[in-house]
Design an enzyme around this catalytic site. Sequence first.
Site, short mmCIF file in Angstrom:
data_model
loop_
_atom_site.label_atom_id
_atom_site.label_comp_id
_atom_site.label_asym_id
_atom_site.label_seq_id
_atom_site.Cartn_x
_atom_site.Cartn_y
_atom_site.Cartn_z
N ASP A 1 2.40 -3.95 -9.75
CA ASP A 1 2.22 -5.29 -10.29
C ASP A 1 2.68 -5.36 -11.75
O ASP A 1 3.37 -6.29 -12.15
CB ASP A 1 0.75 -5.71 -10.21
CG ASP A 1 0.22 -5.69 -8.79
OD1 ASP A 1 1.04 -5.52 -7.86
OD2 ASP A 1 -0.99 -5.82 -8.61
N GLU B 1 -6.36 -1.56 -15.81
CA GLU B 1 -6.90 -2.05 -14.53
C GLU B 1 -7.67 -0.95 -13.81
O GLU B 1 -8.74 -1.19 -13.25
CB GLU B 1 -5.76 -2.60 -13.65
CG GLU B 1 -6.28 -3.24 -12.39
CD GLU B 1 -5.63 -4.57 -12.02
OE1 GLU B 1 -4.77 -5.06 -12.79
OE2 GLU B 1 -5.97 -5.11 -10.97
N HIS C 1 0.83 -1.21 0.00
CA HIS C 1 0.00 0.00 0.00
C HIS C 1 0.86 1.26 0.00
O HIS C 1 0.42 2.32 0.43
CB HIS C 1 -0.99 0.01 1.17
CG HIS C 1 -2.10 -0.99 0.99
ND1 HIS C 1 -3.36 -0.64 0.57
CD2 HIS C 1 -2.12 -2.33 1.15
CE1 HIS C 1 -4.13 -1.73 0.49
NE2 HIS C 1 -3.39 -2.76 0.83
N LEU D 1 -1.14 -12.72 -5.85
CA LEU D 1 0.04 -12.89 -6.71
C LEU D 1 -0.14 -12.17 -8.04
O LEU D 1 0.66 -12.33 -8.95
CB LEU D 1 0.34 -14.37 -6.94
CG LEU D 1 0.56 -15.19 -5.66
CD1 LEU D 1 0.85 -16.64 -6.01
CD2 LEU D 1 1.69 -14.62 -4.83
N SER D 2 -1.19 -11.39 -8.12
CA SER D 2 -1.45 -10.54 -9.28
C SER D 2 -1.64 -11.31 -10.59
O SER D 2 -0.96 -11.06 -11.58
CB SER D 2 -0.37 -9.48 -9.44
OG SER D 2 -0.96 -8.36 -10.05
N SER D 3 -2.61 -12.18 -10.57
CA SER D 3 -3.00 -12.83 -11.82
C SER D 3 -3.53 -11.78 -12.79
O SER D 3 -3.43 -11.95 -14.01
CB SER D 3 -4.07 -13.88 -11.56
OG SER D 3 -5.29 -13.30 -11.15
P1 ADP Z 1 -5.14 -11.05 -8.25
O1 ADP Z 1 -4.59 -10.09 -9.24
O2 ADP Z 1 -4.60 -10.83 -6.87
O3 ADP Z 1 -4.98 -12.48 -8.66
P2 ADP Z 1 -7.58 -9.73 -8.95
O4 ADP Z 1 -8.92 -9.73 -8.35
O5 ADP Z 1 -6.87 -8.45 -9.10
O6 ADP Z 1 -6.70 -10.79 -8.13
O7 ADP Z 1 -7.66 -10.37 -10.39
C1 ADP Z 1 -8.28 -11.60 -10.60
C2 ADP Z 1 -9.18 -11.52 -11.80
O8 ADP Z 1 -8.37 -11.45 -13.01
C3 ADP Z 1 -10.04 -12.74 -12.01
O9 ADP Z 1 -11.24 -12.65 -11.27
C4 ADP Z 1 -10.30 -12.71 -13.50
O10 ADP Z 1 -11.35 -11.81 -13.82
C5 ADP Z 1 -9.01 -12.13 -14.04
N1 ADP Z 1 -8.11 -13.18 -14.53
C6 ADP Z 1 -6.87 -13.48 -14.09
N2 ADP Z 1 -6.33 -14.51 -14.79
C7 ADP Z 1 -7.26 -14.86 -15.70
C8 ADP Z 1 -7.32 -15.86 -16.73
N3 ADP Z 1 -6.32 -16.70 -16.95
N4 ADP Z 1 -8.45 -15.92 -17.48
C9 ADP Z 1 -9.47 -15.07 -17.26
N5 ADP Z 1 -9.48 -14.13 -16.33
C10 ADP Z 1 -8.39 -14.02 -15.54
MG MG Z 2 -4.86 -8.04 -9.16
#
Ligand code: ADP
Ligand code: MG
Length: 390
Positions: free
Chosen positions: A179, A167, A39, A132-134
């Site tokens: 990220d 984002e 943060h 882990l910032s997917s």
């Molecule tokens: P974090 O970044 O911590 O993992 P977030 O809430 O910021 O969590 O992002 C997660 C969101 O990103 C998921 O709910 C989805 O909408 C999107 N996302 C991430 N990876 C994928 C993927 N491989 N396919 C589709 N959507 C994805």
């Molecule tokens: Mg995220």
Amino acid sequence: MTAPEALGAAASHAFAATFGHSPAVLASAPGRVNLIGEHTDYNDGFVLPFAIERRAWCALASRGNSILRATTTLDDAVAEIGVDDLDPANLAGWSAYVFGVVWALREHGVDVASRGGLDIAVTSDVPLGAGLSSSAALECAVAVAIDEAWDLGLGRDVLARVCQRAENGAVGAPTGIMDQTASLLGQAGHGVLLDCRDNHSEIVPLRFAENGLDVMVIDTRVTHEHVTGGYAERRASCDRGAAALGVSSLRDLGVADLRRAQAALDDETFRRVRHVVTENERVLAAARTLASDGPRAIGPLLLASHASMRDDFEISVPELDRAVEVAVECGALGARMTGGGFGGSAIALVPTERFDLVEAAMLSAFDASGFRAPHIFSVVPSDGARRETL
Ligand code: ADP
Ligand code: MG
């Protein structure tokens, strides 16, 4: 974790199965772990994340009309939008992360309309919502793939800003640029010390393996809520604190200003401010300590960071606190929650020979507390986003 080449093949396969032709470009981008600095990014401060070996993959090709189509292996959903309809108001769900990148490229000045449509397939082994910032991995994989397909030649710093804009603007998550920077600029074996005021970054050797250390991730599987949850509230507290203290951001305050801050602010806002101010100090101390004494010496800074998030910023949850306690009881040199908070993951700096012991103790401690079984794995500082061979 899936073997990297299998994920690349999965993205290409999903592309061909969904769209009936072959992808022209394949790209991948990693998730990240934030070693320290939570943060602080949206307060113009310092962060020290590293890219991990878990990655999102994007297979992509142009198509001869003005339609964008995207599919994800998560649920084989197919989303579609006309290029002329690209607007945050028309974007929702997972595809907002994908189409949001195209929207943000257009906002940046790329002539998207003249480029025609795109078919996009994505897959990922970055766990969703685990801190882990997917989301950044996904945006950055898509951004690099488009940059390559359209031969834009945009720098990594520009792509980071474009992905952050996607984002913030298209998804509506008010996150900083950490990220995306980690995902685009990470290097194997290194962390990225980022000054979020001017986005200047420095690559910092971490030397975990040479020092017999593993970074353990304890994914509590408690889900966080970035968009509507406490994240936005914390951010507002920081803005309020900065305004009340007459600075443009909390970055402009040092530990010496905390006495004045305490006198001027209500208790809650003061504690929010104190977290950010002391966390900035800890990030810089961690970078110095890594260089002077190596990674075994940063444990106390990780623990102090966790305590500050637990007590001052109040973004931890019982599962994360327990994970930190157990790790330390079992010989971790330091541990802290990582990511935005309200769930997600903790990290622990664990001597390699104690990894199995810590893991077993963690699982039984979570069980004894009635918590859901955590996912436990290690992460290795890895290379950032790149084009991959098809
Ligand atoms: P974090 O970044 O911590 O993992 P977030 O809430 O910021 O969590 O992002 C997660 C969101 O990103 C998921 O709910 C989805 O909408 C999107 N996302 C991430 N990876 C994928 C993927 N491989 N396919 C589709 N959507 C994805
Ligand atoms: Mg995220």
